[in-house]
Design a protein around this motif. Structure first.
Motif, PDB file in Angstrom:
ATOM      1  N   SER A  87       0.844  -1.202   0.000  1.00 33.33           N
ATOM      2  CA  SER A  87       0.000   0.000   0.000  1.00 33.33           C
ATOM      3  C   SER A  87       0.876   1.247   0.000  1.00 33.33           C
ATOM      4  CB  SER A  87      -0.914   0.007   1.223  1.00 33.33           C
ATOM      5  OG  SER A  87      -1.646   1.204   1.285  1.00 33.33           O
ATOM      6  N   TYR A  97       0.180   3.864   1.530  1.00 35.80           N
ATOM      7  CA  TYR A  97       0.096   4.445   2.859  1.00 35.80           C
ATOM      8  C   TYR A  97       0.112   3.307   3.882  1.00 35.80           C
ATOM      9  CZ  TYR A  97      -1.571   8.687   0.560  1.00 35.80           C
ATOM     10  OH  TYR A  97      -1.707   9.782  -0.236  1.00 35.80           O
ATOM     11  N   ARG A 101      -1.310   1.261   7.019  1.00 35.79           N
ATOM     12  CA  ARG A 101      -2.678   1.135   7.500  1.00 35.79           C
ATOM     13  C   ARG A 101      -2.856   1.811   8.857  1.00 35.79           C
ATOM     14  NH1 ARG A 101      -7.281   0.863   5.366  1.00 35.79           N
ATOM     15  NH2 ARG A 101      -6.592  -0.769   3.976  1.00 35.79           N
ATOM     16  N   GLN A 134     -13.046   4.724  10.695  1.00 39.42           N
ATOM     17  CA  GLN A 134     -11.707   5.238  10.990  1.00 39.42           C
ATOM     18  C   GLN A 134     -11.170   4.666  12.295  1.00 39.42           C
ATOM     19  OE1 GLN A 134     -10.423   6.776   8.404  1.00 39.42           O
ATOM     20  NE2 GLN A 134     -12.486   6.550   7.536  1.00 39.42           N
ATOM     21  N   HIS A 148      -9.903   1.150  11.707  1.00 45.05           N
ATOM     22  CA  HIS A 148      -8.610   1.128  11.013  1.00 45.05           C
ATOM     23  C   HIS A 148      -7.527   1.875  11.789  1.00 45.05           C
ATOM     24  CE1 HIS A 148      -9.961  -0.884   7.416  1.00 45.05           C
ATOM     25  NE2 HIS A 148     -10.932  -0.018   7.230  1.00 45.05           N
ATOM     26  N   THR A 165      -7.117   4.978  12.369  1.00 48.01           N
ATOM     27  CA  THR A 165      -6.664   6.227  11.745  1.00 48.01           C
ATOM     28  C   THR A 165      -7.226   7.453  12.452  1.00 48.01           C
ATOM     29  OG1 THR A 165      -8.504   6.185  10.168  1.00 48.01           O
ATOM     30  CG2 THR A 165      -6.439   5.142   9.482  1.00 48.01           C
ATOM     31  N   GLU A 174      -9.216   2.168  -3.479  1.00 47.82           N
ATOM     32  CA  GLU A 174      -9.050   2.782  -2.165  1.00 47.82           C
ATOM     33  C   GLU A 174      -9.171   4.300  -2.269  1.00 47.82           C
ATOM     34  OE1 GLU A 174      -6.321   1.235   0.752  1.00 47.82           O
ATOM     35  OE2 GLU A 174      -5.568  -0.192  -0.720  1.00 47.82           O
ATOM     36  N   GLU A 200      -8.598   7.607  -0.016  1.00 47.58           N
ATOM     37  CA  GLU A 200      -8.002   8.118   1.205  1.00 47.58           C
ATOM     38  C   GLU A 200      -7.806   9.614   1.073  1.00 47.58           C
ATOM     39  OE1 GLU A 200      -4.449   5.808   1.599  1.00 47.58           O
ATOM     40  OE2 GLU A 200      -5.497   4.177   2.628  1.00 47.58           O
ATOM     41  N   ARG A 219      -4.824  11.011   8.453  1.00 47.58           N
ATOM     42  CA  ARG A 219      -5.181  10.394   7.179  1.00 47.58           C
ATOM     43  C   ARG A 219      -6.440   9.564   7.367  1.00 47.58           C
ATOM     44  NH1 ARG A 219      -4.618   5.413   5.768  1.00 47.58           N
ATOM     45  NH2 ARG A 219      -3.138   5.011   7.441  1.00 47.58           N
ATOM     46  N   THR A 224      -9.145   6.855   5.760  1.00 45.99           N
ATOM     47  CA  THR A 224      -9.106   5.773   4.788  1.00 45.99           C
ATOM     48  C   THR A 224     -10.490   5.175   4.587  1.00 45.99           C
ATOM     49  OG1 THR A 224      -7.963   3.718   4.198  1.00 45.99           O
ATOM     50  CG2 THR A 224      -8.642   3.970   6.489  1.00 45.99           C
ATOM     51  N   ALA A 225     -10.638   4.394   3.541  1.00 44.45           N
ATOM     52  CA  ALA A 225     -11.909   3.722   3.212  1.00 44.45           C
ATOM     53  C   ALA A 225     -13.075   4.714   3.187  1.00 44.45           C
ATOM     54  CB  ALA A 225     -12.185   2.601   4.217  1.00 44.45           C
TER      55      ALA A 225
END
Length: 584
Positions: free
Chosen positions: A99, A101, A103, A331, A334, A336, A368, A370, A390, A392-393
């Motif tokens: 990836s 980034y 995770r 978030q 994950h 984040t 993805e 982000e 950051r 994500t998803a």
């Protein structure tokens, strides 16, 4: 009629719309303005009142079940993985290889933010009265003092102020605060937030009695009329009101809102129109399947030749705010999200922030998605802080519209159904009842649902609801027309990528034995959040005869007189009254 044939449309709006106020109340926001305005005021539909109760309760709401059960959590994870397979992104607990980034959350300074708009500086609402006199100044002198414009203060504006005693040096709090200011009050201040409408119904509960709900509605609407539209009480009899109401409201709720408009706000006359019907006129259509994705409720209804088809109405108990809450859950899962206490239910300012992040970054597309964003924290006793992180998803939360188990809507139990029976005895207390087994839910569920009001379809997604609604029309020619005339309205309809997602999933949801192979979502001619409001303004301006309008004196003294001359006895007739003009 000769005048209608020759008049310029812009002149017609200017002449006839200057004394018509269009009111479109929703669960989260209220859209209100004069019919000749291009866009209405869009104001959070809430109020914070000063409280002296201990312990302090910052949000007054129904008995909300905010706990996610184990079964709901497992269903949510399964829904996430189904969405992930469709969007071609890693599953919920799958490690991401190669990836770009990491995770886990880390430093994100190297990544430029995708949204270059400057974040406005956050400030808490000033809860103190303006122009508070000093300890040696008497309150009477303040009341007689002219304002900056040189004119005496409108006496109606004094209703929202605390009476100031002479020789007092104490802090003078505002009695109530409405709109977005109410959401930005510091939790250390002695205020309690109230939302009079929740999930498409009046927010009535043992903690929030009927009288308080109606009083808050009246106060919010009156404040908007005074502060935003600048219509004082002495001028209200020169104005008429159009209520554009969601299809979720029951007849008793419609009656109470009409009483607020005609009796309490003193409008000379009023008329009720359904949101779905108004949306059709707002976009210049006559036949369409209206999909209204609001903040807390999503509703679907079909309209043919300017007449709604009641049997096609379906309401889903989720909306844009549930997407915002799902964004927070995603978030956090994950890892984040910054290590801050974010609570969309008990901290209204956190929900404001989540809604902003959703509107700025969430979209539906494969791969993805982000983004680097600024997340605010509002901790008790600590100045507001910003955290660059950051996210994500970001394409997963809006897909919850099609897979509602991902959203896990909080349970807002409705009031007892007997409240909607609308007996003449309005003082009957429906809350003095035994709760079977010590729980309130069986009692509420035991009340029969009126056959004229379809049950909520909590367990189906948006595509299935649209397909079911259109197929309920029962005519293949109309079904084909409606599948090619879908219209998305409401604030959440602005989500990037939603239109192609709806078209694709509705097409797949149509049963194979149906002879339909084409679907299309029509582009809105105006802001989808304001389409119903604009349609209500159009209906009011074009209604020359006003046969369906209810006059203040008739409402207060006699109730409604239907065209047959039948006296109003209960509010079931209001649903027919709303359609009186269109069917004539």
């Amino acid at each position: 009629m000769d005048y209608m044939k020759t008049v310029v449309p812009t002149n017609l709006f200017t002449e006839r719309g200057s004394n018509i106020v269009v009111i479109n109340p929703g669960s989260a926001n209220i859209r209100i303005g004069l019919a000749n305005q291009d866009t209405p005021f869009n104001i959070p539909h809430c109020i914070s009142r000063r409280t002296t109760q201990l312990p302090k309760r910052h949000v007054q709401d129904q008995m909300v079940n905010s706990q996610v059960t184990t079964a709901q959590h497992m269903e949510r994870e399964r829904a996430y993985d189904m969405i992930a397979s469709l969007l071609r992104i890693p599953f919920l607990d799958e490690e991401v290889a190669n990836s770009s980034y990491p995770r886990k959350m880390g430093r994100v300074d190297a990544y430029p933010p995708q949204n270059n708009t400057k974040e406005p500086e956050f400030t808490w609402t000033d809860v103190l009265e303006k122009n508070v006199p000093h300890s040696s100044t008497k309150a009477v002198a303040v009341e007689a003092e002219p304002n900056e414009g040189g004119t005496s203060e409108d006496p109606t504006l004094k209703e929202s102020k605390i009476k100031v005693e002479s020789n007092s040096s104490e802090r003078k709090y505002r009695e109530y605060i409405c709109g977005e200011e109410a959401l930005r009050i510091s939790p250390t201040e002695p205020y309690c937030l109230r939302r009079p409408i929740r999930r498409g119904h009046l927010n009535i509960s043992q903690l929030y009695p009927t009288q308080q709900v109606l009083e808050d509605l009246h106060t919010i609407w009156d404040w908007i009329l005074l502060e935003k539209l600048h219509i004082p009480h002495s001028m209200r009899n020169m104005y008429s009101a159009i209520l554009v109401l969601p299809e979720t409201f029951d007849s008793r709720e419609i009656k109470e809102m009409l009483s607020i408009v005609l009796r309490d706000l003193s409008f000379s006359s009023a008329v009720v129109h359904q949101e779905g019907l108004a949306a059709v006129f707002g976009n210049g259509l006559s036949t369409a399947c209206i999909v209204n994705i609001g903040a807390q409720v999503t509703s679907v209804i079909c309209v043919e030749d300017g007449v709604t088809i009641p049997t096609t109405q379906i309401s889903l108990r989720f909306g844009g705010e549930d997407i915002s809450r799902c964004l927070l859950w995603t978030q956090r899962h994950h890892q984040t999200w910054p290590p801050i206490r974010t609570d969309a239910l008990s901290k209204p300012v956190d929900l404001l922030m989540l809604n902003r992040l959703k509107e700025s970054y969430c979209q539906i597309k494969e791969g993805e998605v982000e983004a680097v964003a600024m997340v605010q924290s509002y901790e008790d006793g600590v100045p507001p802080g910003s955290h660059k992180t950051r996210l994500t998803a970001l394409n997963v939360p809006p897909m919850g519209l099609f897979y509602p188990t991902l959203l896990v809507p909080d349970i807002y139990p409705p009031p007892p159904r007997s409240w909607f029976n609308d007996y003449d005895d309005m003082l009957e207390d429906t809350w003095h009842m035994d709760f079977p087994g010590g729980s309130a839910f069986p009692m509420w569920e035991s009340y029969p649902i009126f056959q004229t009001k379809p049950k909520k379809e909590d367990n189906i997604g948006l595509a299935e609801a649209i397909t079911k609604s259109i197929l309920l029309t029962g005519r293949i020619d109309l079904q084909r027309k409606l599948f090619c005339s879908m219209q998305l309205i409401g604030g959440a309809a602005l989500s990037d990528g939603l239109i192609p997602a709806v078209e694709e999933r509705v097409l797949h949801a149509i049963p194979s034995h149906e002879a339909i192979d084409t679907v299309e979502v029509l582009q809105s001619r105006t802001n989808p959040a304001f389409v119903s409001w604009k349609g209500g303004a159009i209906l009011g301006i074009l209604d020359i005869s006003r046969d369906a309008w209810i006059h203040r004196e008739d409402w207060i003294k006699n109730g409604i007189h239907i065209r047959s001359g039948r006296k109003y006895k209960d509010s079931y007739y209001l649903q027919a009254q709303a359609m009186c003009y269109i069917n004539s």
